[in-house]
Design a protein around this motif. Structure first.
Motif, mmCIF file in Angstrom:
data_model
loop_
_atom_site.group_PDB
_atom_site.id
_atom_site.type_symbol
_atom_site.label_atom_id
_atom_site.label_comp_id
_atom_site.label_asym_id
_atom_site.label_seq_id
_atom_site.Cartn_x
_atom_site.Cartn_y
_atom_site.Cartn_z
ATOM 1 N N MET A 57 0.775 -1.236 -0.109
ATOM 2 C CA MET A 57 -0.038 -0.232 0.097
ATOM 3 C C MET A 57 0.923 1.162 -0.020
ATOM 4 N N ARG A 58 0.699 2.336 -0.755
ATOM 5 C CA ARG A 58 1.424 3.405 -0.922
ATOM 6 C C ARG A 58 0.780 4.438 0.097
ATOM 7 N N THR A 59 1.726 5.109 0.635
ATOM 8 C CA THR A 59 1.506 6.229 1.771
ATOM 9 C C THR A 59 1.535 7.559 0.935
ATOM 10 N N LEU A 60 0.405 8.212 1.158
ATOM 11 C CA LEU A 60 0.306 9.545 0.550
ATOM 12 C C LEU A 60 1.176 10.552 1.417
ATOM 13 N N MET A 61 1.645 11.558 0.644
ATOM 14 C CA MET A 61 2.118 12.634 1.445
ATOM 15 C C MET A 61 1.181 13.587 1.922
ATOM 16 N N PRO A 62 1.268 14.273 2.929
ATOM 17 C CA PRO A 62 0.288 15.283 3.049
ATOM 18 C C PRO A 62 0.449 16.398 2.263
ATOM 19 N N THR A 63 -0.893 16.936 2.022
ATOM 20 C CA THR A 63 -0.786 18.217 1.257
ATOM 21 C C THR A 63 -0.570 19.405 2.023
ATOM 22 N N GLU A 64 -0.504 20.411 1.005
ATOM 23 C CA GLU A 64 -0.179 21.882 1.602
ATOM 24 C C GLU A 64 -1.253 22.204 2.750
ATOM 25 N N LEU A 65 -2.558 22.048 2.322
ATOM 26 C CA LEU A 65 -3.611 22.196 3.150
ATOM 27 C C LEU A 65 -3.579 21.545 4.703
ATOM 28 N N GLU A 66 -3.032 20.140 4.294
ATOM 29 C CA GLU A 66 -2.983 19.401 5.495
ATOM 30 C C GLU A 66 -1.789 19.865 6.364
ATOM 31 N N HIS A 67 -0.572 20.361 5.770
ATOM 32 C CA HIS A 67 0.411 20.978 6.675
ATOM 33 C C HIS A 67 -0.149 22.237 7.149
ATOM 34 N N LYS A 68 -0.683 23.064 6.349
ATOM 35 C CA LYS A 68 -1.303 24.131 6.884
ATOM 36 C C LYS A 68 -2.272 24.133 8.104
ATOM 37 N N ASP A 69 -3.136 22.918 8.078
ATOM 38 C CA ASP A 69 -3.939 22.743 9.240
ATOM 39 C C ASP A 69 -3.189 22.289 10.347
ATOM 40 N N ALA A 70 -2.107 21.589 10.069
ATOM 41 C CA ALA A 70 -1.269 21.097 11.261
ATOM 42 C C ALA A 70 -0.505 22.256 12.100
ATOM 43 N N ILE A 71 -0.185 23.095 11.302
ATOM 44 C CA ILE A 71 0.562 24.492 11.787
ATOM 45 C C ILE A 71 -0.422 25.001 12.536
ATOM 46 N N ARG A 72 -1.447 25.329 11.951
ATOM 47 C CA ARG A 72 -2.683 25.888 12.761
ATOM 48 C C ARG A 72 -2.978 25.215 13.938
ATOM 49 N N GLU A 73 -3.046 24.208 14.103
ATOM 50 C CA GLU A 73 -3.052 23.296 15.271
ATOM 51 C C GLU A 73 -2.250 23.591 16.146
ATOM 52 N N VAL A 74 -0.767 23.737 15.909
ATOM 53 C CA VAL A 74 0.106 24.124 17.064
ATOM 54 C C VAL A 74 -0.033 25.554 17.337
ATOM 55 N N ILE A 75 -0.513 26.455 16.483
ATOM 56 C CA ILE A 75 -0.593 27.488 17.207
ATOM 57 C C ILE A 75 -2.029 28.031 18.033
ATOM 58 N N ASP A 76 -2.866 27.416 17.680
ATOM 59 C CA ASP A 76 -4.246 27.191 18.491
ATOM 60 C C ASP A 76 -3.920 26.548 19.708
ATOM 61 N N ARG A 77 -3.475 25.608 19.592
ATOM 62 C CA ARG A 77 -3.057 24.634 20.991
ATOM 63 C C ARG A 77 -2.109 25.482 21.863
ATOM 64 N N PHE A 78 -1.343 26.384 21.281
ATOM 65 C CA PHE A 78 -0.459 27.375 22.445
ATOM 66 C C PHE A 78 -1.370 28.082 22.914
ATOM 67 N N SER A 79 -2.250 28.662 22.291
ATOM 68 C CA SER A 79 -3.100 29.768 22.805
ATOM 69 C C SER A 79 -4.290 29.088 23.945
#
Length: 146
Positions: A1-23
């Protein structure tokens, strides 16, 4: 099974999660430090542009921010507009937020209101985004009776 690389949108969501979690962690500096790389670099600026503090390392973040938050009775953080630019395993996040802090000064409670611009550099290590550099600019700061 091939693993898909995260999309730019998924990376941005992950970054938003870091910023929001900090707050969302508000004044839990020990937990907030886990969102930073161990070798993080932090600079904090006053509204007049003068440097308030500068340090390296997540351990220093816990020590210095922990001391600053020690007298805070309650807090409320909210994030506003945010622009994320991704370049490979590095990202720049510019976002604005407001921090409201209640603490005692001279025997009475006061409300500190800070409007802040953050300029963060994040790095992707082992599939997880962490803040490796933070510039925190207090744009407007106000203290008033609570």
């Amino acid at each position: 099974m091939r693993t898909l690389m995260p999309t730019e949108l998924e990376h941005k969501d992950a970054i938003r999660e870091v910023i929001d979690r900090f707050s969302n962690l508000e004044i839990d500096v020990a937990e907030q430090s886990k969102l930073f790389t161990p070798d993080t670099h932090v600079e904090v600026y006053n509204a007049d542009g003068s440097k308030m503090m500068e340090f390296d390392g997540a351990d220093q973040l816990v020590e210095l921010f922990g001391a600053a938050m020690a007298g805070v009775k309650t807090s409320f953080h909210i994030n506003g507009q945010q622009v994320i630019t991704i370049d490979g395993d590095t990202a720049t996040d510019v976002h604005y937020g407001q921090a409201l802090l209640v603490q005692e000064q001279d025997g009475k409670d006061v409300l500190l209101s800070h409007s802040i611009r953050y300029i963060d550099t994040l790095v992707l290590r082992d599939g997880v985004w962490r803040i490796s550099r933070r510039e925190q600019h207090f744009v407007i700061s106000q203290t008033r009776d609570y």
